[in-house]
Write a protein that holds these residues in place. Structure first.
Motif, PDB file in Angstrom:
ATOM      1  N   GLY A  36       3.543  10.322  -9.442  1.00  0.00           N
ATOM      2  CA  GLY A  36       3.132  10.519 -10.927  1.00  0.00           C
ATOM      3  C   GLY A  36       2.281  11.754 -10.857  1.00  0.00           C
ATOM      4  O   GLY A  36       2.567  12.456 -11.883  1.00  0.00           O
ATOM      5  N   GLU A  37       1.564  12.380  -9.971  1.00  0.00           N
ATOM      6  CA  GLU A  37       0.945  13.579  -9.937  1.00  0.00           C
ATOM      7  C   GLU A  37       1.721  14.625  -9.619  1.00  0.00           C
ATOM      8  O   GLU A  37       1.291  15.861 -10.037  1.00  0.00           O
ATOM      9  N   GLY A  38       2.726  14.321  -9.116  1.00  0.00           N
ATOM     10  CA  GLY A  38       3.814  15.774  -8.602  1.00  0.00           C
ATOM     11  C   GLY A  38       4.300  16.255 -10.024  1.00  0.00           C
ATOM     12  O   GLY A  38       4.618  17.303  -9.842  1.00  0.00           O
ATOM     13  N   GLY A  39       4.449  15.531 -11.188  1.00  0.00           N
ATOM     14  CA  GLY A  39       5.183  16.196 -12.319  1.00  0.00           C
ATOM     15  C   GLY A  39       4.211  17.371 -12.956  1.00  0.00           C
ATOM     16  O   GLY A  39       4.852  18.017 -13.455  1.00  0.00           O
ATOM     17  N   GLY A  40       2.884  17.153 -12.504  1.00  0.00           N
ATOM     18  CA  GLY A  40       1.983  18.288 -12.893  1.00  0.00           C
ATOM     19  C   GLY A  40       2.315  19.517 -12.469  1.00  0.00           C
ATOM     20  O   GLY A  40       1.794  20.684 -13.139  1.00  0.00           O
ATOM     21  N   ARG A  41       2.786  19.634 -11.522  1.00  0.00           N
ATOM     22  CA  ARG A  41       2.800  21.065 -10.633  1.00  0.00           C
ATOM     23  C   ARG A  41       4.111  21.677 -11.067  1.00  0.00           C
ATOM     24  O   ARG A  41       4.495  22.840 -10.701  1.00  0.00           O
ATOM     25  N   CYS A  42       5.163  21.085 -11.707  1.00  0.00           N
ATOM     26  CA  CYS A  42       6.253  21.731 -12.251  1.00  0.00           C
ATOM     27  C   CYS A  42       6.135  22.383 -13.328  1.00  0.00           C
ATOM     28  O   CYS A  42       5.389  22.138 -14.307  1.00  0.00           O
ATOM     29  N   ALA A  43       6.948  23.634 -13.298  1.00  0.00           N
ATOM     30  CA  ALA A  43       6.959  24.305 -14.501  1.00  0.00           C
ATOM     31  C   ALA A  43       8.026  24.231 -15.599  1.00  0.00           C
ATOM     32  O   ALA A  43       7.700  24.414 -16.664  1.00  0.00           O
ATOM     33  N   GLY A  44       9.079  23.658 -15.051  1.00  0.00           N
ATOM     34  CA  GLY A  44      10.357  23.783 -16.277  1.00  0.00           C
ATOM     35  C   GLY A  44      10.829  22.191 -16.090  1.00  0.00           C
ATOM     36  O   GLY A  44      10.427  21.309 -15.310  1.00  0.00           O
ATOM     37  N   GLU A  45      11.607  22.263 -17.035  1.00  0.00           N
ATOM     38  CA  GLU A  45      12.339  20.781 -17.226  1.00  0.00           C
ATOM     39  C   GLU A  45      13.215  20.205 -16.038  1.00  0.00           C
ATOM     40  O   GLU A  45      13.014  19.233 -15.721  1.00  0.00           O
ATOM     41  N   LEU A  46      13.762  21.289 -15.510  1.00  0.00           N
ATOM     42  CA  LEU A  46      14.661  20.897 -14.274  1.00  0.00           C
ATOM     43  C   LEU A  46      13.809  20.394 -13.203  1.00  0.00           C
ATOM     44  O   LEU A  46      14.100  19.496 -12.254  1.00  0.00           O
ATOM     45  N   CYS A  47      12.692  20.843 -12.789  1.00  0.00           N
ATOM     46  CA  CYS A  47      11.824  20.721 -11.816  1.00  0.00           C
ATOM     47  C   CYS A  47      11.288  19.196 -12.205  1.00  0.00           C
ATOM     48  O   CYS A  47      11.160  18.331 -10.974  1.00  0.00           O
ATOM     49  N   ARG A  48      10.843  18.865 -13.352  1.00  0.00           N
ATOM     50  CA  ARG A  48      10.380  17.654 -13.570  1.00  0.00           C
ATOM     51  C   ARG A  48      11.496  16.523 -13.661  1.00  0.00           C
ATOM     52  O   ARG A  48      11.056  15.518 -12.907  1.00  0.00           O
TER      53      ARG A  48
ATOM     54  N   LEU B  14       0.741  -1.241  -0.008  1.00  0.00           N
ATOM     55  CA  LEU B  14       0.048   0.068   0.162  1.00  0.00           C
ATOM     56  C   LEU B  14       0.875   1.336  -0.058  1.00  0.00           C
ATOM     57  O   LEU B  14       0.441   2.107  -0.617  1.00  0.00           O
ATOM     58  N   TRP B  15       1.921   1.189   0.913  1.00  0.00           N
ATOM     59  CA  TRP B  15       2.810   2.346   0.960  1.00  0.00           C
ATOM     60  C   TRP B  15       3.584   2.642  -0.630  1.00  0.00           C
ATOM     61  O   TRP B  15       3.537   3.612  -0.953  1.00  0.00           O
ATOM     62  N   LEU B  16       3.999   1.574  -1.217  1.00  0.00           N
ATOM     63  CA  LEU B  16       4.716   1.668  -2.420  1.00  0.00           C
ATOM     64  C   LEU B  16       3.519   2.278  -3.404  1.00  0.00           C
ATOM     65  O   LEU B  16       3.913   3.051  -4.196  1.00  0.00           O
ATOM     66  N   VAL B  17       2.406   1.960  -3.666  1.00  0.00           N
ATOM     67  CA  VAL B  17       1.510   2.197  -4.499  1.00  0.00           C
ATOM     68  C   VAL B  17       1.080   3.701  -4.279  1.00  0.00           C
ATOM     69  O   VAL B  17       0.989   4.514  -5.177  1.00  0.00           O
ATOM     70  N   ILE B  18       0.974   4.134  -3.041  1.00  0.00           N
ATOM     71  CA  ILE B  18       0.452   5.571  -2.692  1.00  0.00           C
ATOM     72  C   ILE B  18       1.816   6.273  -3.016  1.00  0.00           C
ATOM     73  O   ILE B  18       1.599   7.480  -3.821  1.00  0.00           O
ATOM     74  N   ALA B  19       2.891   6.154  -2.728  1.00  0.00           N
ATOM     75  CA  ALA B  19       4.336   6.732  -2.925  1.00  0.00           C
ATOM     76  C   ALA B  19       4.302   7.006  -4.487  1.00  0.00           C
ATOM     77  O   ALA B  19       4.495   8.244  -5.057  1.00  0.00           O
ATOM     78  N   LEU B  20       3.925   6.029  -5.337  1.00  0.00           N
ATOM     79  CA  LEU B  20       4.151   5.999  -6.715  1.00  0.00           C
ATOM     80  C   LEU B  20       3.061   6.870  -7.509  1.00  0.00           C
ATOM     81  O   LEU B  20       3.282   7.705  -8.268  1.00  0.00           O
TER      82      LEU B  20
ATOM     83  N   TRP C  26      12.805   3.241  -4.441  1.00  0.00           N
ATOM     84  CA  TRP C  26      13.618   2.113  -3.867  1.00  0.00           C
ATOM     85  C   TRP C  26      13.921   2.231  -2.482  1.00  0.00           C
ATOM     86  O   TRP C  26      14.349   0.929  -2.029  1.00  0.00           O
ATOM     87  N   LEU C  27      13.609   3.306  -1.753  1.00  0.00           N
ATOM     88  CA  LEU C  27      13.923   3.223  -0.305  1.00  0.00           C
ATOM     89  C   LEU C  27      12.557   2.288   0.176  1.00  0.00           C
ATOM     90  O   LEU C  27      12.752   1.668   1.122  1.00  0.00           O
ATOM     91  N   VAL C  28      11.562   2.607  -0.410  1.00  0.00           N
ATOM     92  CA  VAL C  28      10.332   1.876   0.045  1.00  0.00           C
ATOM     93  C   VAL C  28      10.663   0.207  -0.155  1.00  0.00           C
ATOM     94  O   VAL C  28      10.475  -0.692   0.855  1.00  0.00           O
TER      95      VAL C  28
END
Length: 96
Positions: free
Chosen positions: A35-47, A25-31, A59-61
């Motif tokens: 996946g949703e976090g990339g939509g908030r980035c404005a630039g290539e470096l942020c992504r 469950l932790w791995l699925v939620i983290a992934l 990998w830590l999980v």
């Protein structure tokens, strides 16, 4: 008469099962969050930073999951009794 629906396992067996489900469950939620976090980035470096952080986090999980499974598995094997204690058998040479 015992119910046939729930297996009669040892407590440690249930703990191993619960640990594996929690880690999955932790791995699925983290992934999913990664996946949703990339939509908030404005630039290539942020992504790119988000992708790297997501990879390291996943990998830590997985590392914690494997370490926990190994520790719980060793504990399960050490505490598992396969034979009932009985009379002590003599070893070595026997005189007839």
């Amino acid at each position: 008469m015992r119910s046939r629906r729930i297996p009669r396992w040892r407590l440690l067996t249930w703990m191993i099962l619960a640990f594996n489900l929690a880690m999955l469950l932790w791995l699925v939620i983290a992934l999913d969050e990664a996946g949703e976090g990339g939509g908030r980035c404005a630039g290539e470096l942020c992504r790119d930073a988000n992708d790297l952080g997501s990879t390291v986090g996943a990998w830590l999980v997985i590392f914690f999951w494997l370490a926990g499974v190994v520790l719980l598995g060793v504990a399960w094997l050490v505490t598992h009794r396969t034979e009932q204690p009985g009379p002590r058998q003599r070893r070595g040479w026997h005189r007839h």
